[in-house]
Every structure is written in C-alpha cells, then in structure tokens.
Design an enzyme around this catalytic site. Structure first.
Site, short mmCIF file in Angstrom:
data_model
loop_
_atom_site.label_atom_id
_atom_site.label_comp_id
_atom_site.label_asym_id
_atom_site.label_seq_id
_atom_site.Cartn_x
_atom_site.Cartn_y
_atom_site.Cartn_z
N CYS A 93 -3.82 -2.94 7.33
CA CYS A 93 -3.50 -2.81 5.91
C CYS A 93 -2.13 -3.43 5.58
O CYS A 93 -2.01 -4.64 5.65
CB CYS A 93 -3.61 -1.35 5.50
SG CYS A 93 -3.90 -1.16 3.73
N HIS A 196 -8.24 2.16 8.17
CA HIS A 196 -7.48 3.28 8.74
C HIS A 196 -8.49 4.17 9.46
O HIS A 196 -9.69 3.93 9.42
CB HIS A 196 -6.77 4.07 7.63
CG HIS A 196 -5.83 3.25 6.82
ND1 HIS A 196 -4.65 2.76 7.31
CD2 HIS A 196 -5.89 2.84 5.52
CE1 HIS A 196 -4.02 2.09 6.36
NE2 HIS A 196 -4.76 2.11 5.25
N1 GLN Z 1 0.68 -1.09 -0.05
C1 GLN Z 1 -0.46 -1.84 0.33
C2 GLN Z 1 -1.59 -1.86 -0.70
O1 GLN Z 1 -1.76 -0.94 -1.49
C3 GLN Z 1 -0.96 -1.37 1.65
C4 GLN Z 1 -1.54 0.03 1.62
C5 GLN Z 1 -1.87 0.55 2.97
O2 GLN Z 1 -1.25 0.16 3.96
N2 GLN Z 1 -2.81 1.45 3.04
O3 GLN Z 1 -2.33 -2.82 -0.72
#
Ligand code: GLN
Length: 240
Positions: A93, A196
């Site tokens: 992510c 995740h």
């Molecule tokens: N901040 C990033 C987004 O919203 C990554 C989010 C995350 O790592 N879950 O795309």
C-alpha cells in the site's frame, strides 16, 4: 541452505499503521520452522538503510507518514542498492506507492524513489474491503499458483507503466485503481500489493516465495509447511 537470514523491516515507526509489520514476523517464523535462523532488523527513521539484508518489507501508512518515508528512503538509498543487487522487497500500500515515481499527498505531487514504474493519484472514492485475485505469474512470481487474498484500504489509485507488471488479476475488490481489474506490482526483485492482512499471513505461498528468494532458492525447493490453521483461514477468506 544459508545459516541465517536478515529481514529488513523498513520504517516501522512511520509505515506501521496497518499491521503490515506482521509480514516480517511471518517470514521470520516460516524460516525458523524450517530450521533457518532469521532475525528482523528494524530500520527506523534514525537508521541508515542497509543494502545487505536478505529480504525487505515495507508497510502501509497515512499520507503524511509516506511523505516522510519517501524523503528518508531517498536520503539513505540502501533499498535502491539492494534492489539493484536483486534482493527481494515486499511493499504494501503506502509502501508500494512510495516505491513508484510519484504519489499525491494532501493535494501535492510527491516524488517516490522510482524503484517501480508506477504513479499514484487519488481515486474518486476510497477502496475499502476484502480483495481476492489470481496470480499473473509475472517475473519473479512465476511459481505462484494459489489465489491471493487480503484487505484493501486506500484512496490512492496506482497506474503501471510498461516496466511494471501486475501481481494478479482481481476477482474481488478494486485493486490498483478502479476499473483496472489488476492488483499489485512485480518489477525485478520487487513485489508490491495493496493487500493488508498481513498479506503474508493470509498468503503463505507468497511468503515462501519471498523466503525462497531470500535464501537464493526456488519456491519449489523449499520444504512445505503443514499449517492447518492457515488453510482454514484461507478457506474462510476466499469463500467470502
Ligand atoms: N495513504 C495511502 C492511500 O490512502 C496508503 C494507505 C495505506 O497504506 N493503507 O492511498
């Protein structure tokens, strides 16, 4: 088989929000269960990024956290050297977005470290929920056969350039960007994903692929582990 491996956990102090530190724990445990010594090296904002870990993991984080992470990785370019040397990297992510060319945070375009041919800009709606996909077999992931499962939670949508390949085809959820029907990135020794979970707890074959590469082996050369509890977890998640 090598005596032991070092797992570089990159910036857990800034990219630790989504529980993705668990990916390093899974790699360590699956190594130890095979009699391979394994240690996690926590590489925080105060540390130089070493170029000689056997495998690296990066996790997700908020927009402001990933701006800090991108600046730090640019200032201490051990990860770039490790990738140039073919060492396996698994990024999730925000960790994936930071490895690309650019991403957007607080309305500004921010430079990533350019290890993958990917750019990230905000989508019109946040993608949140279970995600499932079928491996694409691109590059280093050629040996993957099992469906992938995880939980996505991102506003950023990631487009891939010609040097990057998707990790998988989406069967459930959004993936890289709404409408793309693909999930994750494979480029050289880097494997990246929006999953995740932690992803390596939910996808033991992917964990073993990274472990095999850390050991300089093929996935098929690693002795299998029988863990019925993980099989049950996968059945439950993939039945969705
Ligand atoms: N901040 C990033 C987004 O919203 C990554 C989010 C995350 O790592 N879950 O795309």
């Amino acid at each position: 088989m090598p005596k032991g491996i070092r797992i570089g956990l990159i910036l857990p102090d800034v990219l630790g929000t989504y529980g993705d530190d668990g990916n390093a724990l899974v790699l360590r445990q699956r190594a130890r269960m095979r009699g391979v010594a394994a240690e996690i090296e926590r590489i925080t904002l105060n540390d130089d990024v070493p170029a000689d870990c056997d495998v690296y993991t990066l996790g997700g984080g908020e927009d402001s956290a990933q701006v800090i992470a991108a600046a730090r990785l640019a200032a201490s370019p051990g990860l770039q050297a490790a990738v140039a040397d073919g060492r396996p990297v698994f990024a999730v992510c925000a960790g994936m977005q930071v490895l690309g060319h650019t991403f957007t945070a607080h309305g500004e375009t921010v430079e990533g470290i350019g290890l993958i041919d990917a750019t990230t800009t905000p989508m019109s709606a946040r993608a949140i929920g279970e995600v499932a996909s079928t491996p694409s077999h691109a590059g280093v992931t050629a040996e993957l056969t099992e469906p992938l499962t995880g939980f996505e939670n991102h506003m950023g949508g990631t487009l891939l350039g010609p040097d990057a390949s998707p990790l998988a085809k989406i069967t459930r959820g959004v993936g890289n960007v709404a409408g793309s029907a693909v999930e994750g990135v494979v480029q050289g020794s880097v494997v990246a994903t929006y999953m995740h979970g932690p992803a390596l707890a939910r996808n033991p074959q992917l964990a073993d692929l990274l472990l095999a590469r850390a050991l300089g082996m093929r996935l098929s050369e690693l002795e299998p582990l029988e863990l019925p509890v993980i099989d049950r977890l996968r059945m439950e998640r993939l039945a969705g």
